[in-house]
Design a protein around this motif. Sequence first.
Motif, PDB file in Angstrom:
ATOM      1  N   PHE A 172     -29.319 -27.184  -6.886  1.00  0.00           N
ATOM      2  CA  PHE A 172     -27.993 -26.639  -7.165  1.00  0.00           C
ATOM      3  C   PHE A 172     -27.197 -26.652  -5.872  1.00  0.00           C
ATOM      4  CE2 PHE A 172     -30.737 -24.768 -10.371  1.00  0.00           C
ATOM      5  CZ  PHE A 172     -29.970 -24.841 -11.530  1.00  0.00           C
ATOM      6  N   TYR A 173     -25.972 -27.146  -5.933  1.00  0.00           N
ATOM      7  CA  TYR A 173     -25.192 -27.200  -4.699  1.00  0.00           C
ATOM      8  C   TYR A 173     -23.706 -27.007  -4.973  1.00  0.00           C
ATOM      9  CZ  TYR A 173     -24.542 -32.118  -6.143  1.00  0.00           C
ATOM     10  OH  TYR A 173     -24.252 -33.268  -6.845  1.00  0.00           O
ATOM     11  N   SER A 177     -20.373 -20.761  -1.226  1.00  0.00           N
ATOM     12  CA  SER A 177     -21.652 -20.073  -1.007  1.00  0.00           C
ATOM     13  C   SER A 177     -21.826 -18.889  -1.957  1.00  0.00           C
ATOM     14  CB  SER A 177     -21.768 -19.599   0.443  1.00  0.00           C
ATOM     15  OG  SER A 177     -20.747 -18.675   0.766  1.00  0.00           O
ATOM     16  N   ALA A 178     -20.718 -18.192  -2.268  1.00  0.00           N
ATOM     17  CA  ALA A 178     -20.793 -17.029  -3.155  1.00  0.00           C
ATOM     18  C   ALA A 178     -21.258 -17.437  -4.552  1.00  0.00           C
ATOM     19  CB  ALA A 178     -19.440 -16.328  -3.225  1.00  0.00           C
ATOM     20  N   ALA A 179     -20.841 -18.621  -4.992  1.00  0.00           N
ATOM     21  CA  ALA A 179     -21.252 -19.102  -6.312  1.00  0.00           C
ATOM     22  C   ALA A 179     -22.757 -19.366  -6.347  1.00  0.00           C
ATOM     23  CB  ALA A 179     -20.481 -20.374  -6.664  1.00  0.00           C
ATOM     24  N   ILE A 180     -23.288 -19.890  -5.251  1.00  0.00           N
ATOM     25  CA  ILE A 180     -24.733 -20.134  -5.161  1.00  0.00           C
ATOM     26  C   ILE A 180     -25.491 -18.804  -5.120  1.00  0.00           C
ATOM     27  CG2 ILE A 180     -26.583 -21.123  -3.748  1.00  0.00           C
ATOM     28  CD1 ILE A 180     -24.952 -23.230  -5.167  1.00  0.00           C
ATOM     29  N   GLU A 181     -24.941 -17.832  -4.409  1.00  0.00           N
ATOM     30  CA  GLU A 181     -25.575 -16.508  -4.348  1.00  0.00           C
ATOM     31  C   GLU A 181     -25.625 -15.862  -5.731  1.00  0.00           C
ATOM     32  OE1 GLU A 181     -23.523 -14.206  -1.448  1.00  0.00           O
ATOM     33  OE2 GLU A 181     -24.258 -15.374   0.261  1.00  0.00           O
ATOM     34  N   LEU A 207     -39.589 -33.988   4.235  1.00  0.00           N
ATOM     35  CA  LEU A 207     -38.727 -32.821   4.401  1.00  0.00           C
ATOM     36  C   LEU A 207     -38.863 -32.182   5.776  1.00  0.00           C
ATOM     37  CD1 LEU A 207     -39.289 -31.035   0.955  1.00  0.00           C
ATOM     38  CD2 LEU A 207     -37.348 -32.455   1.624  1.00  0.00           C
ATOM     39  N   ASN A 208     -37.817 -31.480   6.193  1.00  0.00           N
ATOM     40  CA  ASN A 208     -37.868 -30.676   7.404  1.00  0.00           C
ATOM     41  C   ASN A 208     -38.967 -29.618   7.240  1.00  0.00           C
ATOM     42  OD1 ASN A 208     -37.133 -28.098   8.913  1.00  0.00           O
ATOM     43  ND2 ASN A 208     -35.664 -29.518   9.816  1.00  0.00           N
ATOM     44  N   PRO A 209     -39.806 -29.395   8.275  1.00  0.00           N
ATOM     45  CA  PRO A 209     -40.917 -28.427   8.171  1.00  0.00           C
ATOM     46  C   PRO A 209     -40.477 -27.042   7.705  1.00  0.00           C
ATOM     47  CG  PRO A 209     -41.157 -29.725  10.166  1.00  0.00           C
ATOM     48  CD  PRO A 209     -39.826 -30.088   9.578  1.00  0.00           C
ATOM     49  N   GLN A 210     -39.313 -26.561   8.147  1.00  0.00           N
ATOM     50  CA  GLN A 210     -38.845 -25.241   7.744  1.00  0.00           C
ATOM     51  C   GLN A 210     -38.539 -25.197   6.254  1.00  0.00           C
ATOM     52  OE1 GLN A 210     -39.896 -23.303  10.494  1.00  0.00           O
ATOM     53  NE2 GLN A 210     -38.265 -22.086   9.609  1.00  0.00           N
ATOM     54  N   ILE A 211     -37.988 -26.289   5.740  1.00  0.00           N
ATOM     55  CA  ILE A 211     -37.693 -26.359   4.310  1.00  0.00           C
ATOM     56  C   ILE A 211     -38.990 -26.417   3.513  1.00  0.00           C
ATOM     57  CG2 ILE A 211     -36.648 -27.786   2.507  1.00  0.00           C
ATOM     58  CD1 ILE A 211     -34.444 -28.507   4.456  1.00  0.00           C
ATOM     59  N   VAL A 212     -39.960 -27.155   4.045  1.00  0.00           N
ATOM     60  CA  VAL A 212     -41.268 -27.241   3.389  1.00  0.00           C
ATOM     61  C   VAL A 212     -41.867 -25.854   3.219  1.00  0.00           C
ATOM     62  CG1 VAL A 212     -43.645 -28.053   3.585  1.00  0.00           C
ATOM     63  CG2 VAL A 212     -41.755 -29.593   4.156  1.00  0.00           C
ATOM     64  N   LEU A 213     -41.780 -25.014   4.268  1.00  0.00           N
ATOM     65  CA  LEU A 213     -42.330 -23.661   4.208  1.00  0.00           C
ATOM     66  C   LEU A 213     -41.669 -22.843   3.108  1.00  0.00           C
ATOM     67  CD1 LEU A 213     -42.811 -22.548   7.924  1.00  0.00           C
ATOM     68  CD2 LEU A 213     -44.556 -23.067   6.221  1.00  0.00           C
ATOM     69  N   SER A 214     -40.389 -23.032   2.914  1.00  0.00           N
ATOM     70  CA  SER A 214     -39.682 -22.305   1.859  1.00  0.00           C
ATOM     71  C   SER A 214     -40.220 -22.675   0.480  1.00  0.00           C
ATOM     72  CB  SER A 214     -38.180 -22.607   1.919  1.00  0.00           C
ATOM     73  OG  SER A 214     -37.617 -22.157   3.132  1.00  0.00           O
ATOM     74  N   PHE A 215     -40.569 -23.948   0.298  1.00  0.00           N
ATOM     75  CA  PHE A 215     -41.142 -24.391  -0.973  1.00  0.00           C
ATOM     76  C   PHE A 215     -42.574 -23.898  -1.126  1.00  0.00           C
ATOM     77  CE2 PHE A 215     -37.725 -27.620  -0.809  1.00  0.00           C
ATOM     78  CZ  PHE A 215     -37.241 -27.472  -2.099  1.00  0.00           C
ATOM     79  N   VAL A 216     -43.338 -23.915  -0.027  1.00  0.00           N
ATOM     80  CA  VAL A 216     -44.735 -23.469  -0.067  1.00  0.00           C
ATOM     81  C   VAL A 216     -44.799 -21.981  -0.414  1.00  0.00           C
ATOM     82  CG1 VAL A 216     -46.814 -23.091   1.316  1.00  0.00           C
ATOM     83  CG2 VAL A 216     -45.562 -25.242   1.514  1.00  0.00           C
ATOM     84  N   PHE A 223     -36.239 -19.433  -6.840  1.00  0.00           N
ATOM     85  CA  PHE A 223     -35.301 -20.204  -6.028  1.00  0.00           C
ATOM     86  C   PHE A 223     -35.702 -20.163  -4.550  1.00  0.00           C
ATOM     87  CE2 PHE A 223     -32.746 -19.348  -9.756  1.00  0.00           C
ATOM     88  CZ  PHE A 223     -31.986 -20.502  -9.898  1.00  0.00           C
ATOM     89  N   THR A 224     -35.381 -21.227  -3.848  1.00  0.00           N
ATOM     90  CA  THR A 224     -35.544 -21.242  -2.393  1.00  0.00           C
ATOM     91  C   THR A 224     -34.370 -20.488  -1.769  1.00  0.00           C
ATOM     92  OG1 THR A 224     -34.211 -23.237  -2.028  1.00  0.00           O
ATOM     93  CG2 THR A 224     -36.562 -23.546  -2.545  1.00  0.00           C
ATOM     94  N   PRO A 225     -34.445 -20.189  -0.461  1.00  0.00           N
ATOM     95  CA  PRO A 225     -33.249 -19.683   0.222  1.00  0.00           C
ATOM     96  C   PRO A 225     -32.131 -20.721   0.149  1.00  0.00           C
ATOM     97  CG  PRO A 225     -35.209 -19.371   1.577  1.00  0.00           C
ATOM     98  CD  PRO A 225     -35.615 -20.248   0.431  1.00  0.00           C
ATOM     99  N   ILE A 226     -30.944 -20.304   0.552  1.00  0.00           N
ATOM    100  CA  ILE A 226     -29.794 -21.217   0.554  1.00  0.00           C
ATOM    101  C   ILE A 226     -29.789 -22.006   1.855  1.00  0.00           C
ATOM    102  CG2 ILE A 226     -27.279 -21.379   0.490  1.00  0.00           C
ATOM    103  CD1 ILE A 226     -27.303 -18.718  -1.074  1.00  0.00           C
ATOM    104  N   PHE A 227     -29.671 -23.328   1.750  1.00  0.00           N
ATOM    105  CA  PHE A 227     -29.628 -24.195   2.924  1.00  0.00           C
ATOM    106  C   PHE A 227     -28.229 -24.789   3.070  1.00  0.00           C
ATOM    107  CE2 PHE A 227     -33.943 -24.810   1.027  1.00  0.00           C
ATOM    108  CZ  PHE A 227     -34.675 -24.131   2.005  1.00  0.00           C
ATOM    109  N   PRO A 228     -27.639 -24.713   4.256  1.00  0.00           N
ATOM    110  CA  PRO A 228     -26.376 -25.433   4.477  1.00  0.00           C
ATOM    111  C   PRO A 228     -26.696 -26.895   4.782  1.00  0.00           C
ATOM    112  CG  PRO A 228     -26.944 -24.121   6.416  1.00  0.00           C
ATOM    113  CD  PRO A 228     -28.013 -23.866   5.402  1.00  0.00           C
TER     114      PRO A 228
END
Length: 288
Positions: A172-173, A177-181, A207-216, A223-228
């Motif tokens: 989802f993108y 940002s408020a709509a995503i929240e 994937l970026n390691p930090q993003i991978v951790l969010s999925f793990v 939902f994952t955190p919001i990524f810019p």
Amino acid sequence: MQNHFKWKIFISSMALSVTMASVSLAAPSLVSGVAFFVNGDPVTLIELYRMQQREKISQDVAVDRLINERLHEEEIKKRRLSVNDLEVEDEIQRVAKQNKTTPEKVRQYVEGNGGSWATYKEDIKKEVLKRKLYQSITQESLRTVDDKEVREYYNANQREFLIPQSIDAIKFYSKDSAAIERLIQSGGKVVAGNVKQENEVLQTAALNPQIVLSFVQGKVGGFTPIFPIGEDYVTFLIKGKHNPVLLPYESARNIALQKIMQHKENYVIYEYFEKLRSNAKVNIVRLN
């Protein structure tokens, strides 16, 4: 530690402001008296009285809590920790979001029940300072954890270090940002017109390691955190995780270290302040 700022915080803060307003009327003779000293720092009779009235506790318990408060304040000064107005506003925003409301409604609630907004904000500031203090103490303890302990934890808890090779997700993108929240807060039920979505199969190796951790760490169905990303704000709804493999120790070490400290955190803080208590000089002057 880390999370602990629910409705009870601003309810208790509001109650505190009401109590403080009434105490000066109920016990004017106590205002200038000193009850006891903690390492030379005075605690007044009025502070003792307020603590008892606010928390509905006995005098002995109130004395114990006030000693702890003074020791916390002493450590905060020693470590030169501070909180600015922006951090206070961010924390109020976080509290409001956790409770699915707005800072304006929090303020209306506090003031509508006879509380002081200034007192509430001061209590929030104290809580953020306390959290910074605990983080500082636990960070010091991280240095005492040797590699052998980290490796043992990794070997004994390998299920915690499995990462999927591929992930089914809905992306989802939006530029809003408020709509995503709102999407995340509604559990995916509120999808604004300016939010786009796509089905994706993600390969974790790319994937970026930090993003991978969010999925793990995220749960299937969550939902994952919001990524810019670029000009958009992006979150992923995790639909499935496939073909798990063990994350190598070198890549997992910092995660294992943090997990060890999460298990130890409460004990580390308790032990630290117990040591401070045992070395503190408490001189009782009068308690009534």
